[in-house]
Write an enzyme that holds these catalytic residues in place. Structure first.
Site, PDB file in Angstrom:
ATOM      1  CG  ASP A 143      -0.520   4.549   3.634  1.00  0.00           C
ATOM      2  OD1 ASP A 143      -0.753   3.665   2.791  1.00  0.00           O
ATOM      3  OD2 ASP A 143      -1.384   5.015   4.405  1.00  0.00           O
TER       4      ASP A 143
ATOM      5  CG  ASP B 289      -2.815   0.828   1.008  1.00  0.00           C
ATOM      6  OD1 ASP B 289      -1.837   1.575   1.227  1.00  0.00           O
ATOM      7  OD2 ASP B 289      -3.734   0.660   1.838  1.00  0.00           O
TER       8      ASP B 289
END
Length: 545
Positions: free
Chosen positions: A148, A341
């Site tokens: 992430d 992201d």
């Protein structure tokens, strides 16, 4: 619904390896090279790593395996190492072996590599979650993680996690290297869900061998997770460019500091293969230490070098969002920030921007919000779907394409939008470029130069000037004209007039005042003198006296 892909492993049994080491089974060259480091006695691996060839001699002596071909066993060890690109951590013992024929072949193999990189396969769940495997503890326990770029913590659920999402559980008590650093729980909150755990440290490995490990990496050993029922991985590893929210060192920085990679760069390729058949190989990849455009086949071969975008805030992979066009409609942006992201499935935008998108489609179609799925939707036929426009998103001087195939999902006469809205405090909004945007590109995160690059469809476009910028240019131009005018006046129009004696005319004290006929009260400097009273001649005489 989804058929799980089965990963194939070809391990020799422990018994067969034991027989091979004893020399009771023919030890062919191929069999040697098929040996895997994790199947070899840990004491041997430790001896090799710390003492090199002397360690091998010592291990063989202690275990009375004197009939083993030493160079063959070295090839077995180095054969495993070759799969990991000869990391710096084992150079101390592999260098001693370079004089042998097998060592020379291995050296040549590594010399062909231009960079030290690790490439990891990512499993893909329905094109909305991408996760890969890391190995925790001295037991190198397999755990899956979402990589992430929107967070910085690595966390893993432990055997003590009683309130947890469905996952494998990491057992810290088995690891020889585990240490709990803090007794105070730490809470990590995501856009959806939350975890609680203790700051700890343990060994974390990229591959299941000793050549790719971080010995004392800090992470959260989690004992509670909330609202993460949809998470398909065991845990999450953060790859944000800053650890200001977490404290521990960055994962990419630790890889660099420990000599596992030469460049603090990593890259993602997220393939659209989220509906695999059994035994199908996943194509999505995460590369540490660089990038490799060839992993996507010919998809990116016509695009050349990456288009780079400098970070505007180093706490996240945040870039300058200039604008967005939906067909011929230019959206009026409420923010100039976009975050790249990999931990977010869809493209997200603030409410004011999302409302413009909704209005655009409601002008042509019957649309509304699907309350159950929490997605915006429109009634559409195949023909209507084919006419959906691509969204053009400008980041800095680069315009990227977000095709309809990535943000619209047609199903049974309804088009579901894989774009979602978010509510922010005023002045704090931003866009999040999630997985469905990144699927069109090879995305490169360059920590050394604090920038993000994309390989894929793009074009160069100047950043449009705003009214404030135009007004600023006008004011600066006007100010420049005024300065030039003042300088001209001082240099050419304010020089005093002098007589032949090099000064102003004087009168002797006993001479009569000089009378001049004037029509104005001009001074020698071309300016009128301030008068209080009396004639001009009297005032001049007083000044001269």
């Amino acid at each position: 619904m989804m058929k799980q892909a089965m990963l194939k492993f070809s391990h020799l049994s422990n018994l067969k390896i034991f027989l091979l080491l004893l020399g009771l089974t023919p030890l062919t060259q191929q069999a040697i090279l098929d040996l895997e480091l994790n199947k070899i006695d840990n004491s041997l691996a430790h001896q090799l790593q710390t003492k090199g060839e002397e360690g091998l001699d010592e291990w063989m002596s202690n275990n009375q395996h004197k009939n083993i071909d030493k160079s063959g066993l070295y090839r077995a060890i180095e054969g495993v190492v070759s799969d990991q690109l000869l990391q710096k951590k084992q150079n101390t013992y592999s260098q001693k072996f370079l004089d042998t024929a097998a060592g020379s072949l291995i050296l040549q193999q590594y010399d062909d590599q231009q960079e030290q990189i690790f490439e990891k396969e990512l499993r893909n769940y329905l094109d909305i979650q991408y996760f890969g495997t890391l190995y925790l503890g001295s037991q190198q326990e397999d755990m899956t993680f979402i990589f992430d770029t929107g967070s910085s913590w690595l966390w893993a659920p432990t055997k003590d996690c009683k309130i947890c999402h469905k996952s494998e559980k990491y057992d810290p008590k088995v690891s020889e290297f585990f240490e709990q650093i803090s007794d105070e729980p730490t809470v990590v909150t995501y856009g959806t869900g939350q975890v609680r755990g203790y700051l700890s440290q343990d060994q974390v490995c990229l591959q299941k061998n000793l050549s790719s490990c971080l010995q004392e990496f800090q992470f959260l050993s989690v004992f509670e997770t909330y609202e993460l029922g949809g998470l398909k991985s065991d845990g999450v590893i953060g790859l944000a460019p800053s650890s200001y929210r977490s404290g521990p060192n960055l994962f990419i920085d630790e890889l660099y500091q420990n000599g596992l990679i030469e460049n603090r760069v990593f890259s993602f390729y997220m393939a659209n293969d989220g509906f695999p058949q059994p035994q199908k190989e996943f194509k999505s990849r995460l590369t540490f230490g660089g990038y490799n455009a060839s992993i996507a086949g010919k998809k990116f071969e016509d695009y050349g070098s990456p288009t780079w975008n400098e970070l505007i805030n180093s706490n996240y992979w945040s870039v300058q969002l200039v604008g967005a066009r939906l067909g011929d409609k230019q959206l009026q942006m409420s923010t100039n920030i976009a975050i790249v992201d990999t931990g977010t499935s869809y493209l997200l935008m603030p409410n004011p921007d999302f409302d413009q998108l909704v209005t655009y489609f409601q002008n042509y179609l019957i649309c509304g919000q699907d309350q159950q799925k929490n997605l915006f939707k429109c009634l559409c036929t195949e023909q209507i779907y084919q006419n959906f426009p691509n969204i053009k998103i400008q980041i800095g001087n680069n315009v990227y394409s977000f095709p309809k195939e990535k943000y619209v999902l047609p199903f049974n006469g309804t088009c579901y939008f894989m774009i979602m809205n978010m509510t922010f405090r005023e002045g704090t909004g931003l866009w999040i470029l999630g997985d469905n945007f990144l699927q069109s590109y090879l995305t490169i995160f360059d920590y050394d130069n604090l920038r993000v690059g994309f390989i894929g469809e793009s074009k160069y476009e100047e950043i449009p000037k705003t009214m404030i910028e135009y007004l600023t240019y006008f004011v600066l131009g006007l100010l420049l004209v005024v300065i030039i005018f003042v300088i001209f006046q001082l240099c050419f129009n304010h020089k005093p007039k002098e007589d032949n004696d090099g000064g102003y005319k004087r009168t002797r004290s006993n001479d009569r005042p000089i009378k001049r006929e004037t029509t104005s009260d001009a001074s020698p400097f071309g300016q009128p003198l301030l008068t209080v009273g009396g004639t001009q001649t009297d005032r001049q005489q007083k000044l001269l006296d």
